[in-house]
Scaffold this motif. Structure first.
Motif, PDB file in Angstrom:
ATOM      1  N   LEU A   1      30.840  44.178  34.699  1.00  0.00           N
ATOM      2  CA  LEU A   1      32.273  43.105  33.261  1.00  0.00           C
ATOM      3  C   LEU A   1      32.504  44.083  31.741  1.00  0.00           C
ATOM      4  O   LEU A   1      32.455  43.688  30.999  1.00  0.00           O
ATOM      5  CB  LEU A   1      31.612  42.009  32.466  1.00  0.00           C
ATOM      6  CG  LEU A   1      31.171  40.804  34.048  1.00  0.00           C
ATOM      7  CD1 LEU A   1      30.756  40.109  33.064  1.00  0.00           C
ATOM      8  CD2 LEU A   1      31.980  40.035  33.997  1.00  0.00           C
TER       9      LEU A   1
ATOM     10  N   HIS B   1      21.763  31.277  35.057  1.00  0.00           N
ATOM     11  CA  HIS B   1      22.870  31.901  35.209  1.00  0.00           C
ATOM     12  C   HIS B   1      23.178  31.544  33.779  1.00  0.00           C
ATOM     13  O   HIS B   1      22.970  30.027  33.101  1.00  0.00           O
ATOM     14  CB  HIS B   1      24.060  31.059  35.339  1.00  0.00           C
ATOM     15  CG  HIS B   1      25.837  31.517  35.401  1.00  0.00           C
ATOM     16  ND1 HIS B   1      25.655  32.828  35.238  1.00  0.00           N
ATOM     17  CD2 HIS B   1      26.841  31.078  35.384  1.00  0.00           C
ATOM     18  CE1 HIS B   1      27.102  32.773  35.288  1.00  0.00           C
ATOM     19  NE2 HIS B   1      27.595  32.028  35.399  1.00  0.00           N
TER      20      HIS B   1
ATOM     21  N   THR C   1      25.407  38.810  36.551  1.00  0.00           N
ATOM     22  CA  THR C   1      23.410  38.418  37.342  1.00  0.00           C
ATOM     23  C   THR C   1      24.345  38.359  38.458  1.00  0.00           C
ATOM     24  O   THR C   1      23.883  38.385  39.615  1.00  0.00           O
ATOM     25  CB  THR C   1      22.779  36.872  36.858  1.00  0.00           C
ATOM     26  OG1 THR C   1      22.772  37.017  35.651  1.00  0.00           O
ATOM     27  CG2 THR C   1      21.445  36.634  37.780  1.00  0.00           C
TER      28      THR C   1
ATOM     29  N   MET D   1      30.825  39.469  26.129  1.00  0.00           N
ATOM     30  CA  MET D   1      31.487  40.285  27.331  1.00  0.00           C
ATOM     31  C   MET D   1      32.438  39.954  25.919  1.00  0.00           C
ATOM     32  O   MET D   1      33.449  39.672  25.730  1.00  0.00           O
ATOM     33  CB  MET D   1      32.205  39.139  27.866  1.00  0.00           C
ATOM     34  CG  MET D   1      33.107  40.259  28.300  1.00  0.00           C
ATOM     35  SD  MET D   1      33.539  39.034  30.029  1.00  0.00           S
ATOM     36  CE  MET D   1      35.001  40.120  30.823  1.00  0.00           C
TER      37      MET D   1
ATOM     38  N   VAL E   1      26.638  41.911  26.844  1.00  0.00           N
ATOM     39  CA  VAL E   1      27.122  41.836  28.456  1.00  0.00           C
ATOM     40  C   VAL E   1      28.047  42.805  29.318  1.00  0.00           C
ATOM     41  O   VAL E   1      28.613  42.840  29.215  1.00  0.00           O
ATOM     42  CB  VAL E   1      27.851  40.711  28.291  1.00  0.00           C
ATOM     43  CG1 VAL E   1      28.229  39.967  30.074  1.00  0.00           C
ATOM     44  CG2 VAL E   1      27.230  39.432  27.854  1.00  0.00           C
TER      45      VAL E   1
ATOM     46  N   THR F   1      37.355  34.253  32.193  1.00  0.00           N
ATOM     47  CA  THR F   1      37.189  34.491  33.777  1.00  0.00           C
ATOM     48  C   THR F   1      36.890  33.783  34.266  1.00  0.00           C
ATOM     49  O   THR F   1      36.659  32.115  34.138  1.00  0.00           O
ATOM     50  CB  THR F   1      35.607  35.391  33.756  1.00  0.00           C
ATOM     51  OG1 THR F   1      34.418  33.850  33.454  1.00  0.00           O
ATOM     52  CG2 THR F   1      35.689  35.827  33.108  1.00  0.00           C
TER      53      THR F   1
ATOM     54  N   ALA G   1      33.477  35.339  26.070  1.00  0.00           N
ATOM     55  CA  ALA G   1      34.704  35.532  26.601  1.00  0.00           C
ATOM     56  C   ALA G   1      34.023  33.858  27.792  1.00  0.00           C
ATOM     57  O   ALA G   1      33.233  33.862  27.957  1.00  0.00           O
ATOM     58  CB  ALA G   1      34.785  36.710  28.463  1.00  0.00           C
TER      59      ALA G   1
HETATM   60  C1  LIG Z   1      31.344  35.420  30.748  1.00  0.00           C
HETATM   61  C2  LIG Z   1      30.490  35.285  30.861  1.00  0.00           C
HETATM   62  N1  LIG Z   1      29.668  36.110  29.510  1.00  0.00           N
HETATM   63  C3  LIG Z   1      28.618  36.155  29.923  1.00  0.00           C
HETATM   64  C4  LIG Z   1      27.917  36.380  31.335  1.00  0.00           C
HETATM   65  C5  LIG Z   1      26.654  37.260  32.426  1.00  0.00           C
HETATM   66  O1  LIG Z   1      25.676  35.972  31.856  1.00  0.00           O
HETATM   67  P1  LIG Z   1      24.695  36.366  33.563  1.00  0.00           P
HETATM   68  O2  LIG Z   1      24.181  37.377  33.249  1.00  0.00           O
HETATM   69  O3  LIG Z   1      24.015  34.741  33.699  1.00  0.00           O
HETATM   70  O4  LIG Z   1      25.884  36.343  34.572  1.00  0.00           O
HETATM   71  C6  LIG Z   1      28.859  36.130  32.093  1.00  0.00           C
HETATM   72  N2  LIG Z   1      28.799  36.275  33.521  1.00  0.00           N
HETATM   73  N3  LIG Z   1      30.332  35.736  31.889  1.00  0.00           N
END
Ligand SMILES: Cc1ncc(COP(=O)(O)O)c(N)n1
Ligand SMILES: Nc1ncnc2c1ncn2[C@@H]1O[C@H](COP(=O)(O)OP(=O)(O)OP(=O)(O)O)[C@@H](O)[C@H]1O
Length: 227
Positions: free
Chosen positions: A113, A165, A108, A80, A104, A42, A11
């Motif tokens: 998700l 992130h 964080t 995701m 995923v 997102t 995503a």
């Molecule tokens: C579109 C998308 N894919 C994967 C993650 C996970 O990454 P994180 O765990 O660092 O938030 C995210 N937040 N958004």
């Protein structure tokens, strides 16, 4: 010589830190050509996820057909996947390739998700055909603690930084890139971990956004040459 093609199925993150932004930046840094199939959009920044909009199934399937028909990726990584139908599609179309599955399930920053039916589809369809799956501890627990040589639970590391992130996305993309270059799994895993820790160290003093900033995907020396 042409670079190997690696496909990311994941995503978007409007903040540019996680998801496809992290995947394609990592692919570029590691010398592979990145193709991408978008499963969801997102609205997200370094502080959190504001909205998730899944892409209609037939549009996801059309993107996947286009890439598989024309570019024949040597490796695929998933992030995701948004719906159980997409998880099943990816399992049936990508089995047999070097397939890195990063399940995923939660950001964080806390946002959920993946729903329970997505998690069930991972267990039944996608994990069995993965070359390697890279859940973190909480994703591993949510998936029912699956066993097998292809399950590599990730555990953070010793670099102290809040600019983390998209670390899991970066790590699984690096793993796919090294597998595409022909490394065996232990070698690819070691190189992916080394890439992530090196890039986390480079970006640890960045101040981008007010929350958890991104990993510095591209090597710092290129910054000096441009600016
Ligand atoms: C579109 C998308 N894919 C994967 C993650 C996970 O990454 P994180 O765990 O660092 O938030 C995210 N937040 N958004
Ligand atoms: N602070 C760190 N220092 C060094 N290496 C790290 C650090 N954090 C992560 N890594 C490396 O990245 C890999 C993936 O990290 P982690 O387990 O935090 O992923 P994740 O929880 O799935 O991340 P995300 O929530 O961003 O998707 C680790 O196995 C490790 O190799």
């Amino acid at each position: 010589m042409s670079p190997p093609v690696v496909l990311a199925i994941a995503a978007t993150d409007s903040g540019g830190g996680a998801g496809l932004a992290a995947d394609l930046a990592t692919f570029a840094a590691l010398g592979v050509h990145g193709a991408c199939v978008v499963t969801a959009v997102t609205a997200q920044d370094t502080l959190g996820v504001r909205a998730v909009h899944p892409v209609p199934f037939d549009v996801v399937a059309a993107q996947l057909d286009a890439v598989l028909d024309d570019l024949d990726p040597v490796a695929v990584k998933t992030g995701m996947l948004a719906t159980p139908e997409i998880v099943r599609l990816v399992a049936s179309r990508c089995a047999g390739r070097r397939l890195v599955v990063d399940p995923v399930l939660r950001a964080t920053t806390g946002a959920v998700l993946a729903t329970d039916d997505v998690i069930a589809a991972y267990r039944e369809h996608l994990l069995p055909v993965a070359t390697v799956a890279t859940p973190n501890e909480s994703e591993f627990a949510a998936l029912g603690r699956p066993s097998g040589p292809n399950i590599q639970v990730t555990r953070g590391g010793d670099i102290a930084t809040t600019n983390d992130h998209g670390t899991g996305c970066t790590h699984s993309s690096a793993l796919a890139a090294h597998l595409a270059h022909g490394a065996d799994l232990p070698t690819a895993a070691a190189r992916a971990a080394a890439y992530v820790s090196h890039q986390l160290r480079l970006g640890k003093d960045w101040t981008l956004g007010r929350g958890r900033g991104p990993v510095a995907h591209i090597h710092a020396t290129t910054q000096g040459e441009i600016a």
